[in-house]
Design a protein around this motif. Sequence first.
Motif, PDB file in Angstrom:
ATOM      1  N   ASP A 116       0.970  -1.111   0.061  1.00 27.59           N
ATOM      2  CA  ASP A 116       0.037  -0.024  -0.023  1.00 27.59           C
ATOM      3  C   ASP A 116       0.756   1.293   0.125  1.00 27.59           C
ATOM      4  O   ASP A 116       0.298   2.267  -0.244  1.00 27.59           O
ATOM      5  CB  ASP A 116      -0.848  -0.139   1.293  1.00 27.59           C
ATOM      6  CG  ASP A 116      -2.166  -0.973   1.350  1.00 27.59           C
ATOM      7  OD1 ASP A 116      -2.330  -1.567  -0.053  1.00 27.59           O
ATOM      8  OD2 ASP A 116      -2.672  -1.081   2.091  1.00 27.59           O
ATOM      9  N   MET A 117       2.026   1.221   0.208  1.00 31.10           N
ATOM     10  CA  MET A 117       2.913   2.447   0.596  1.00 31.10           C
ATOM     11  C   MET A 117       2.891   3.216  -0.864  1.00 31.10           C
ATOM     12  O   MET A 117       2.750   4.382  -0.749  1.00 31.10           O
ATOM     13  CB  MET A 117       4.414   1.966   0.931  1.00 31.10           C
ATOM     14  CG  MET A 117       5.157   3.264   1.229  1.00 31.10           C
ATOM     15  SD  MET A 117       4.756   4.252   2.592  1.00 31.10           S
ATOM     16  CE  MET A 117       5.812   3.835   3.937  1.00 31.10           C
ATOM     17  N   PRO A 118       3.373   2.663  -2.036  1.00 31.41           N
ATOM     18  CA  PRO A 118       3.294   3.615  -2.947  1.00 31.41           C
ATOM     19  C   PRO A 118       1.941   4.296  -3.386  1.00 31.41           C
ATOM     20  O   PRO A 118       2.135   5.510  -3.640  1.00 31.41           O
ATOM     21  CB  PRO A 118       3.641   2.687  -4.276  1.00 31.41           C
ATOM     22  CG  PRO A 118       4.241   1.379  -3.887  1.00 31.41           C
ATOM     23  CD  PRO A 118       3.749   1.435  -2.338  1.00 31.41           C
ATOM     24  N   GLY A 119       0.890   3.716  -3.304  1.00 31.51           N
ATOM     25  CA  GLY A 119      -0.346   4.554  -3.229  1.00 31.51           C
ATOM     26  C   GLY A 119      -0.327   5.721  -2.212  1.00 31.51           C
ATOM     27  O   GLY A 119      -0.947   6.830  -2.478  1.00 31.51           O
ATOM     28  N   HIS A 120      -0.306   5.419  -1.000  1.00 29.25           N
ATOM     29  CA  HIS A 120      -0.120   6.322   0.182  1.00 29.25           C
ATOM     30  C   HIS A 120       0.739   7.545  -0.234  1.00 29.25           C
ATOM     31  O   HIS A 120       0.230   8.637  -0.083  1.00 29.25           O
ATOM     32  CB  HIS A 120       0.027   5.834   1.361  1.00 29.25           C
ATOM     33  CG  HIS A 120      -1.005   4.666   1.895  1.00 29.25           C
ATOM     34  ND1 HIS A 120      -2.362   4.733   1.707  1.00 29.25           N
ATOM     35  CD2 HIS A 120      -0.661   3.484   2.724  1.00 29.25           C
ATOM     36  CE1 HIS A 120      -2.799   3.640   2.174  1.00 29.25           C
ATOM     37  NE2 HIS A 120      -1.779   3.060   3.012  1.00 29.25           N
ATOM     38  N   LEU A 121       1.745   7.341  -0.554  1.00 30.69           N
ATOM     39  CA  LEU A 121       2.928   8.323  -1.058  1.00 30.69           C
ATOM     40  C   LEU A 121       2.189   9.160  -2.073  1.00 30.69           C
ATOM     41  O   LEU A 121       2.590  10.264  -2.253  1.00 30.69           O
ATOM     42  CB  LEU A 121       4.215   7.933  -1.207  1.00 30.69           C
ATOM     43  CG  LEU A 121       5.016   7.257  -0.045  1.00 30.69           C
ATOM     44  CD1 LEU A 121       6.242   6.344  -0.407  1.00 30.69           C
ATOM     45  CD2 LEU A 121       5.287   8.265   1.029  1.00 30.69           C
ATOM     46  N   ALA A 122       1.788   8.680  -3.020  1.00 33.44           N
ATOM     47  CA  ALA A 122       1.159   9.221  -4.473  1.00 33.44           C
ATOM     48  C   ALA A 122      -0.057   9.998  -3.956  1.00 33.44           C
ATOM     49  O   ALA A 122       0.288  11.293  -4.217  1.00 33.44           O
ATOM     50  CB  ALA A 122       0.573   8.332  -5.311  1.00 33.44           C
ATOM     51  N   ALA A 123      -0.754   9.846  -2.981  1.00 29.29           N
ATOM     52  CA  ALA A 123      -1.982  10.619  -2.476  1.00 29.29           C
ATOM     53  C   ALA A 123      -1.407  11.779  -1.688  1.00 29.29           C
ATOM     54  O   ALA A 123      -1.867  12.799  -1.739  1.00 29.29           O
ATOM     55  CB  ALA A 123      -2.702   9.873  -1.848  1.00 29.29           C
ATOM     56  N   LEU A 124      -0.323  11.490  -0.724  1.00 31.57           N
ATOM     57  CA  LEU A 124       0.252  12.519  -0.029  1.00 31.57           C
ATOM     58  C   LEU A 124       0.958  13.663  -0.908  1.00 31.57           C
ATOM     59  O   LEU A 124       1.013  14.723  -0.715  1.00 31.57           O
ATOM     60  CB  LEU A 124       1.149  11.839   1.054  1.00 31.57           C
ATOM     61  CG  LEU A 124       0.450  11.234   2.026  1.00 31.57           C
ATOM     62  CD1 LEU A 124       1.519  10.146   2.933  1.00 31.57           C
ATOM     63  CD2 LEU A 124      -0.070  12.144   3.178  1.00 31.57           C
ATOM     64  N   LYS A 125       1.814  12.987  -1.958  1.00 33.00           N
ATOM     65  CA  LYS A 125       2.288  13.954  -2.899  1.00 33.00           C
ATOM     66  C   LYS A 125       1.340  15.001  -3.600  1.00 33.00           C
ATOM     67  O   LYS A 125       1.641  15.989  -3.601  1.00 33.00           O
ATOM     68  CB  LYS A 125       2.860  13.058  -4.015  1.00 33.00           C
ATOM     69  CG  LYS A 125       3.712  13.772  -5.200  1.00 33.00           C
ATOM     70  CD  LYS A 125       4.486  14.967  -4.877  1.00 33.00           C
ATOM     71  CE  LYS A 125       5.253  15.580  -6.148  1.00 33.00           C
ATOM     72  NZ  LYS A 125       4.355  16.521  -6.766  1.00 33.00           N
ATOM     73  N   THR A 126       0.351  14.227  -3.871  1.00 40.36           N
ATOM     74  CA  THR A 126      -0.818  15.054  -4.581  1.00 40.36           C
ATOM     75  C   THR A 126      -1.286  16.168  -3.545  1.00 40.36           C
ATOM     76  O   THR A 126      -1.813  17.196  -3.912  1.00 40.36           O
ATOM     77  CB  THR A 126      -1.878  14.043  -5.138  1.00 40.36           C
ATOM     78  OG1 THR A 126      -1.448  13.215  -5.968  1.00 40.36           O
ATOM     79  CG2 THR A 126      -3.131  14.942  -5.705  1.00 40.36           C
ATOM     80  N   ALA A 127      -1.419  15.652  -2.293  1.00 42.53           N
ATOM     81  CA  ALA A 127      -1.986  16.502  -1.331  1.00 42.53           C
ATOM     82  C   ALA A 127      -1.032  17.723  -0.757  1.00 42.53           C
ATOM     83  O   ALA A 127      -1.464  18.717  -0.374  1.00 42.53           O
ATOM     84  CB  ALA A 127      -2.419  15.601  -0.044  1.00 42.53           C
ATOM     85  N   LEU A 128       0.249  17.272  -1.127  1.00 43.24           N
ATOM     86  CA  LEU A 128       1.129  18.570  -0.897  1.00 43.24           C
ATOM     87  C   LEU A 128       1.360  19.488  -1.923  1.00 43.24           C
ATOM     88  O   LEU A 128       1.350  19.182  -3.046  1.00 43.24           O
ATOM     89  CB  LEU A 128       2.593  17.741  -0.743  1.00 43.24           C
ATOM     90  CG  LEU A 128       3.637  18.373  -0.090  1.00 43.24           C
ATOM     91  CD1 LEU A 128       3.385  18.709   1.126  1.00 43.24           C
ATOM     92  CD2 LEU A 128       5.016  17.583  -0.270  1.00 43.24           C
ATOM     93  N   LYS A 129       1.451  20.840  -1.398  1.00 44.13           N
ATOM     94  CA  LYS A 129       1.749  21.955  -2.615  1.00 44.13           C
ATOM     95  C   LYS A 129       2.992  21.822  -3.188  1.00 44.13           C
ATOM     96  O   LYS A 129       4.014  21.002  -2.652  1.00 44.13           O
ATOM     97  CB  LYS A 129       1.677  23.369  -1.729  1.00 44.13           C
ATOM     98  CG  LYS A 129       0.357  23.641  -1.278  1.00 44.13           C
ATOM     99  CD  LYS A 129       0.213  24.972  -0.568  1.00 44.13           C
ATOM    100  CE  LYS A 129      -1.239  25.392   0.239  1.00 44.13           C
ATOM    101  NZ  LYS A 129      -1.130  26.369   0.850  1.00 44.13           N
ATOM    102  N   PRO A 130       3.046  22.189  -4.436  1.00 43.53           N
ATOM    103  CA  PRO A 130       4.349  22.208  -5.034  1.00 43.53           C
ATOM    104  C   PRO A 130       5.486  22.741  -4.162  1.00 43.53           C
ATOM    105  O   PRO A 130       5.324  23.939  -3.708  1.00 43.53           O
ATOM    106  CB  PRO A 130       4.212  23.004  -6.521  1.00 43.53           C
ATOM    107  CG  PRO A 130       2.632  22.809  -6.591  1.00 43.53           C
ATOM    108  CD  PRO A 130       1.925  22.996  -5.266  1.00 43.53           C
ATOM    109  N   GLY A 131       6.486  22.084  -4.176  1.00 43.29           N
ATOM    110  CA  GLY A 131       7.711  22.485  -3.187  1.00 43.29           C
ATOM    111  C   GLY A 131       7.457  22.379  -1.614  1.00 43.29           C
ATOM    112  O   GLY A 131       8.222  22.882  -1.022  1.00 43.29           O
ATOM    113  N   GLY A 132       6.232  21.910  -1.250  1.00 38.46           N
ATOM    114  CA  GLY A 132       5.920  21.527  -0.098  1.00 38.46           C
ATOM    115  C   GLY A 132       6.863  20.610   0.784  1.00 38.46           C
ATOM    116  O   GLY A 132       7.759  19.952  -0.091  1.00 38.46           O
TER     117      GLY A 132
END
Length: 197
Positions: A116-132
């Motif tokens: 599940d880790m790749p999917g969780h990280l992808a969702a978190l990357k999307t929720a993070l602002k660019p450069g966050g």
Amino acid sequence: MTSDPETLAAYGTQAQNYAAMTDSLKGDKHLAIFIAALPKGARVLDLGCGPGRAAGQMADHGLKVDALDAVPEMVAMAAVHPGVAARQGTFHDIAGTDLYDGIWANFSLLHAPRADMPGHLAALKTALKPGGLFHIGVKTGTGAARDKLGRHYTYYTQGELRGLLSAAGLAPHDSWTGRDRGLAGQMDDWVVIHAHG
């Protein structure tokens, strides 16, 4: 937070002991670095917030804090901290785009299954602002196991974790390693990595 019933039950039972243990960690240098790297008033997510020690310190420094945990006892404790918006949810509840200036995932994602880790990280990357700024801490090693309290852990090498962060579109940079005694009483090796979106 994970949706593993045995892990959640262990944290519910140990909530007060865990709160007492994390209270003694007020000088966390990684948290200080994370806070200092963000602008005043930045919006942050504390993922797997536990009793809210880190979330409370972030709010005390003028950050707007969303705190998420799957254990109701932990959410109740986190919600007591002024300026912390705490709610119950799991890693699967991460949604939204460009919401956060920073995400603090401190020894929480290690409870998720490896698959599940790749999917969780992808969702978190999307929720993070660019450069966050993204902070992650995990116990290092290989494989997966339960500790004597029944909590499920997935272990990663630093290289493996850096690869997963990069694959999710995050850019890992600073890292720290150490060894500490956790709630279950055993000594564990760990790594903390900071990455930018």
